[in-house]
Motif scaffolding. Structure first.
Motif, PDB file in Angstrom:
ATOM      1  N   MET A   1      -1.229 -20.246   4.706  1.00  0.00           N
ATOM      2  CA  MET A   1      -2.657 -19.956   4.469  1.00  0.00           C
ATOM      3  C   MET A   1      -3.199 -18.989   5.519  1.00  0.00           C
ATOM      4  SD  MET A   1      -4.203 -23.694   3.456  1.00  0.00           S
ATOM      5  CE  MET A   1      -5.819 -23.011   3.084  1.00  0.00           C
ATOM      6  N   ALA A   2      -4.270 -18.309   5.167  1.00  0.00           N
ATOM      7  CA  ALA A   2      -4.925 -17.406   6.102  1.00  0.00           C
ATOM      8  C   ALA A   2      -5.613 -18.195   7.202  1.00  0.00           C
ATOM      9  CB  ALA A   2      -5.932 -16.534   5.348  1.00  0.00           C
ATOM     10  N   ASP A   3      -5.756 -17.573   8.363  1.00  0.00           N
ATOM     11  CA  ASP A   3      -6.440 -18.207   9.483  1.00  0.00           C
ATOM     12  C   ASP A   3      -7.922 -17.853   9.466  1.00  0.00           C
ATOM     13  OD1 ASP A   3      -4.198 -19.460  10.552  1.00  0.00           O
ATOM     14  OD2 ASP A   3      -3.621 -17.697  11.706  1.00  0.00           O
ATOM     15  N   VAL A   4      -8.744 -18.806   9.944  1.00  0.00           N
ATOM     16  CA  VAL A   4     -10.197 -18.612  10.037  1.00  0.00           C
ATOM     17  C   VAL A   4     -10.619 -18.944  11.452  1.00  0.00           C
ATOM     18  CG1 VAL A   4     -12.452 -19.271   9.124  1.00  0.00           C
ATOM     19  CG2 VAL A   4     -10.454 -19.288   7.614  1.00  0.00           C
ATOM     20  N   LEU A   5     -11.202 -17.980  12.148  1.00  0.00           N
ATOM     21  CA  LEU A   5     -11.667 -18.230  13.510  1.00  0.00           C
ATOM     22  C   LEU A   5     -13.003 -18.958  13.494  1.00  0.00           C
ATOM     23  CD1 LEU A   5     -10.970 -14.982  15.593  1.00  0.00           C
ATOM     24  CD2 LEU A   5      -9.748 -17.161  15.665  1.00  0.00           C
ATOM     25  N   VAL A   6     -13.152 -19.932  14.376  1.00  0.00           N
ATOM     26  CA  VAL A   6     -14.400 -20.675  14.525  1.00  0.00           C
ATOM     27  C   VAL A   6     -14.793 -20.656  15.996  1.00  0.00           C
ATOM     28  CG1 VAL A   6     -15.500 -22.944  14.395  1.00  0.00           C
ATOM     29  CG2 VAL A   6     -13.975 -22.181  12.551  1.00  0.00           C
ATOM     30  N   LEU A   7     -15.958 -20.089  16.307  1.00  0.00           N
ATOM     31  CA  LEU A   7     -16.459 -20.115  17.678  1.00  0.00           C
ATOM     32  C   LEU A   7     -17.096 -21.473  17.932  1.00  0.00           C
ATOM     33  CD1 LEU A   7     -17.044 -18.723  20.364  1.00  0.00           C
ATOM     34  CD2 LEU A   7     -19.184 -17.886  19.368  1.00  0.00           C
ATOM     35  N   VAL A   8     -16.597 -22.183  18.929  1.00  0.00           N
ATOM     36  CA  VAL A   8     -17.020 -23.559  19.194  1.00  0.00           C
ATOM     37  C   VAL A   8     -18.154 -23.579  20.213  1.00  0.00           C
ATOM     38  CG1 VAL A   8     -16.303 -25.793  20.118  1.00  0.00           C
ATOM     39  CG2 VAL A   8     -14.760 -24.487  18.628  1.00  0.00           C
ATOM     40  N   ASP A   9     -19.261 -24.179  19.822  1.00  0.00           N
ATOM     41  CA  ASP A   9     -20.380 -24.402  20.727  1.00  0.00           C
ATOM     42  C   ASP A   9     -20.153 -25.747  21.422  1.00  0.00           C
ATOM     43  OD1 ASP A   9     -22.765 -24.351  22.059  1.00  0.00           O
ATOM     44  OD2 ASP A   9     -24.030 -24.653  20.297  1.00  0.00           O
ATOM     45  N   HIS A  10     -20.141 -25.724  22.744  1.00  0.00           N
ATOM     46  CA  HIS A  10     -19.887 -26.960  23.485  1.00  0.00           C
ATOM     47  C   HIS A  10     -20.633 -26.914  24.807  1.00  0.00           C
ATOM     48  CE1 HIS A  10     -17.168 -25.474  26.742  1.00  0.00           C
ATOM     49  NE2 HIS A  10     -17.081 -24.446  25.921  1.00  0.00           N
ATOM     50  N   SER A  93     -27.261 -19.856  15.907  1.00  0.00           N
ATOM     51  CA  SER A  93     -28.226 -19.901  16.996  1.00  0.00           C
ATOM     52  C   SER A  93     -28.582 -18.461  17.358  1.00  0.00           C
ATOM     53  CB  SER A  93     -27.620 -20.604  18.209  1.00  0.00           C
ATOM     54  OG  SER A  93     -26.494 -19.869  18.691  1.00  0.00           O
ATOM     55  N   ALA A  94     -29.548 -18.296  18.242  1.00  0.00           N
ATOM     56  CA  ALA A  94     -29.911 -16.942  18.669  1.00  0.00           C
ATOM     57  C   ALA A  94     -28.720 -16.255  19.331  1.00  0.00           C
ATOM     58  CB  ALA A  94     -31.098 -17.002  19.620  1.00  0.00           C
ATOM     59  N   ASP A  95     -28.019 -16.967  20.214  1.00  0.00           N
ATOM     60  CA  ASP A  95     -26.845 -16.399  20.877  1.00  0.00           C
ATOM     61  C   ASP A  95     -25.726 -16.137  19.872  1.00  0.00           C
ATOM     62  OD1 ASP A  95     -28.120 -16.495  23.308  1.00  0.00           O
ATOM     63  OD2 ASP A  95     -27.220 -18.411  23.905  1.00  0.00           O
ATOM     64  N   GLY A  96     -25.550 -17.061  18.925  1.00  0.00           N
ATOM     65  CA  GLY A  96     -24.491 -16.907  17.934  1.00  0.00           C
ATOM     66  C   GLY A  96     -24.695 -15.694  17.051  1.00  0.00           C
ATOM     67  N   ARG A  97     -25.928 -15.480  16.602  1.00  0.00           N
ATOM     68  CA  ARG A  97     -26.208 -14.320  15.753  1.00  0.00           C
ATOM     69  C   ARG A  97     -25.984 -13.012  16.501  1.00  0.00           C
ATOM     70  NH1 ARG A  97     -30.336 -17.813  13.828  1.00  0.00           N
ATOM     71  NH2 ARG A  97     -31.826 -16.959  15.336  1.00  0.00           N
ATOM     72  N   ARG A 144     -15.934  -5.146   3.518  1.00  0.00           N
ATOM     73  CA  ARG A 144     -15.271  -4.283   4.489  1.00  0.00           C
ATOM     74  C   ARG A 144     -14.863  -5.067   5.717  1.00  0.00           C
ATOM     75  NH1 ARG A 144     -17.966   1.089   7.359  1.00  0.00           N
ATOM     76  NH2 ARG A 144     -16.253   1.485   8.827  1.00  0.00           N
ATOM     77  N   GLY A 145     -13.585  -5.036   6.027  1.00  0.00           N
ATOM     78  CA  GLY A 145     -13.095  -5.688   7.239  1.00  0.00           C
ATOM     79  C   GLY A 145     -13.108  -7.202   7.155  1.00  0.00           C
ATOM     80  N   VAL A 146     -13.090  -7.831   8.329  1.00  0.00           N
ATOM     81  CA  VAL A 146     -13.100  -9.289   8.442  1.00  0.00           C
ATOM     82  C   VAL A 146     -14.520  -9.794   8.213  1.00  0.00           C
ATOM     83  CG1 VAL A 146     -12.699 -11.236  10.001  1.00  0.00           C
ATOM     84  CG2 VAL A 146     -11.205  -9.225  10.104  1.00  0.00           C
ATOM     85  N   ALA A 147     -14.670 -10.810   7.378  1.00  0.00           N
ATOM     86  CA  ALA A 147     -15.999 -11.379   7.126  1.00  0.00           C
ATOM     87  C   ALA A 147     -16.479 -12.120   8.370  1.00  0.00           C
ATOM     88  CB  ALA A 147     -15.953 -12.320   5.929  1.00  0.00           C
ATOM     89  N   VAL A 148     -17.600 -11.664   8.938  1.00  0.00           N
ATOM     90  CA  VAL A 148     -18.210 -12.344  10.085  1.00  0.00           C
ATOM     91  C   VAL A 148     -19.466 -13.035   9.561  1.00  0.00           C
ATOM     92  CG1 VAL A 148     -19.167 -12.103  12.397  1.00  0.00           C
ATOM     93  CG2 VAL A 148     -17.337 -10.562  11.636  1.00  0.00           C
ATOM     94  N   VAL A 149     -19.506 -14.366   9.693  1.00  0.00           N
ATOM     95  CA  VAL A 149     -20.572 -15.152   9.060  1.00  0.00           C
ATOM     96  C   VAL A 149     -21.171 -16.117  10.079  1.00  0.00           C
ATOM     97  CG1 VAL A 149     -21.145 -16.724   7.172  1.00  0.00           C
ATOM     98  CG2 VAL A 149     -19.303 -15.044   6.870  1.00  0.00           C
ATOM     99  N   THR A 150     -22.500 -16.123  10.174  1.00  0.00           N
ATOM    100  CA  THR A 150     -23.164 -17.168  10.955  1.00  0.00           C
ATOM    101  C   THR A 150     -23.712 -18.206   9.978  1.00  0.00           C
ATOM    102  OG1 THR A 150     -25.437 -16.282  11.044  1.00  0.00           O
ATOM    103  CG2 THR A 150     -23.835 -15.396  12.611  1.00  0.00           C
ATOM    104  N   VAL A 151     -23.578 -19.480  10.345  1.00  0.00           N
ATOM    105  CA  VAL A 151     -23.901 -20.582   9.447  1.00  0.00           C
ATOM    106  C   VAL A 151     -24.960 -21.476  10.074  1.00  0.00           C
ATOM    107  CG1 VAL A 151     -22.979 -22.527   8.128  1.00  0.00           C
ATOM    108  CG2 VAL A 151     -21.537 -20.529   8.580  1.00  0.00           C
TER     109      VAL A 151
END
Length: 319
Positions: A1-10, A93-97, A144-151
């Motif tokens: 399967m394809a990999d999906v990066l997740v930025l972890v807020d901690h 979040s503001a930083d995430g966006r 176009r390119g890698v989908a960058v999504v904020t949730v």
């Protein structure tokens, strides 16, 4: 399967709930690869593996605490080069966006912000947004390119699924030192209640509450439910509640499972910040208040009669 990066807020290795929601969404698209940055990052690996992270990329350099945003973008860019993901998911979040937008520019990729749902599609992730103050729902796909999504927080229920959670050191080459640097930090005094944007239940008060002292009625109901406390712009402008708890277009956007609006008329500015809540309950003595057009359940009555009765009933049932 394809990999999906997740930025972890901690916070010092303690993973915040929106990050676990992102891992749940990531599993719809492929194998989640968590990116954990800053002090204590290594301590987050266990819980991330328990929630579906196949790999955990860790970088604990001091740059993440000393500088604003740019080191995070450097790390995400390095992670993309290492993994080659189909998508990158970041909390809204503001930083995430800001980090997501900078990353999309660097990668030459498309960006979708404030998503309320993400699903797999034949040509890439399908992203759902609630736009124009919740008046419309859009479905889009990055072409176009890698989908960058904020949730947005509370977009999905957290699901624990055990995975390998293999920890790897992420080598990051930091760019030029940016003009902005963190010079000091002051911990926020905790109220003991959930963070407003992450809470599953939010109880908000508006102009109808009447005074700062009367917000105790709203707080009592929130505490009985284990909820966060919010406020309308009118209440904040009057000085009755802190701006940090304002819900609305010029405040914070929330999407809890349950939103209770007490003494809030339902102006479009407020609706823009809470319209995507799963269930909305309104208490207002004005039967013509616009909030009732939006509410799933409405009570026409004096909030100082209705809300304390509801609080007492909830407390009795819990005991």
């Amino acid at each position: 399967m394809a990999d999906v990066l997740v930025l972890v807020d901690h916070v010092d290795g303690v993973v915040r709930k929106p990050a676990l929601e992102l891992l749940t969404l990531a599993r719809r698209l492929g194998d989640p690869v968590a990116v954990v940055l800053g002090a204590g990052a290594g301590g987050a690996a266990g819980v991330l593996g328990e929630h579906g992270a196949v790999r955990v990329l860790v970088a604990e350099g001091p740059e993440f605490g000393e500088r604003l945003t740019v080191p995070v973008v450097d790390a995400l860019e390095a992670a993309c080069a290492l993994v080659g993901p189909v998508a990158v998911l970041v909390g809204s979040s503001a930083d995430g966006r800001e980090a997501a937008a900078r990353l999309a520019v660097r990668l030459g990729s498309g960006l979708v912000t404030d998503a309320v749902d993400v699903a797999a599609g034949g040509e890439g992730p399908v992203v759902t947004q609630s736009v124009f103050a919740g008046g419309f729902t859009t479905v889009s796909r990055v072409t176009r390119g890698v989908a960058v999504v904020t949730v947005k927080p509370n977009a999905v229920a957290v699901e624990a699924v055990a995975a390998a959670g293999a920890v790897e050191e992420l080598a990051v080459v930091f760019g030029e030192v940016p003009a902005a640097r963190v010079t000091s930090r002051t911990p926020r005094v905790s109220s003991g209640r959930p963070e407003l944007t992450e809470a599953a239940i939010v109880v908000s008060g508006g102009r109808g509450v009447g005074s700062a002292e009367n917000f105790s009625v709203v707080e009592a109901l929130a505490d009985s439910l284990g909820a966060a406390v919010g406020a309308s712009r009118a209440a904040v402008d009057a000085g009755w509640y802190p701006h940090s708890q304002q819900v609305g277009q010029t405040g914070k956007s929330v999407a809890p499972q349950l939103y209770i609006a007490a003494g809030i008329s339902g102006a479009i500015q407020h609706r823009a910040g809470m319209q995507t809540s799963k269930t909305i309950v309104a208490v207002n003595k004005d039967a013509e208040a616009p909030i009732f057009d939006l509410a799933d359940y409405g009570v026409v009555g004096d909030l100082f009669t209705v809300v304390p009765q509801l609080t007492d009933d909830i407390t009795t049932r819990k005991n």
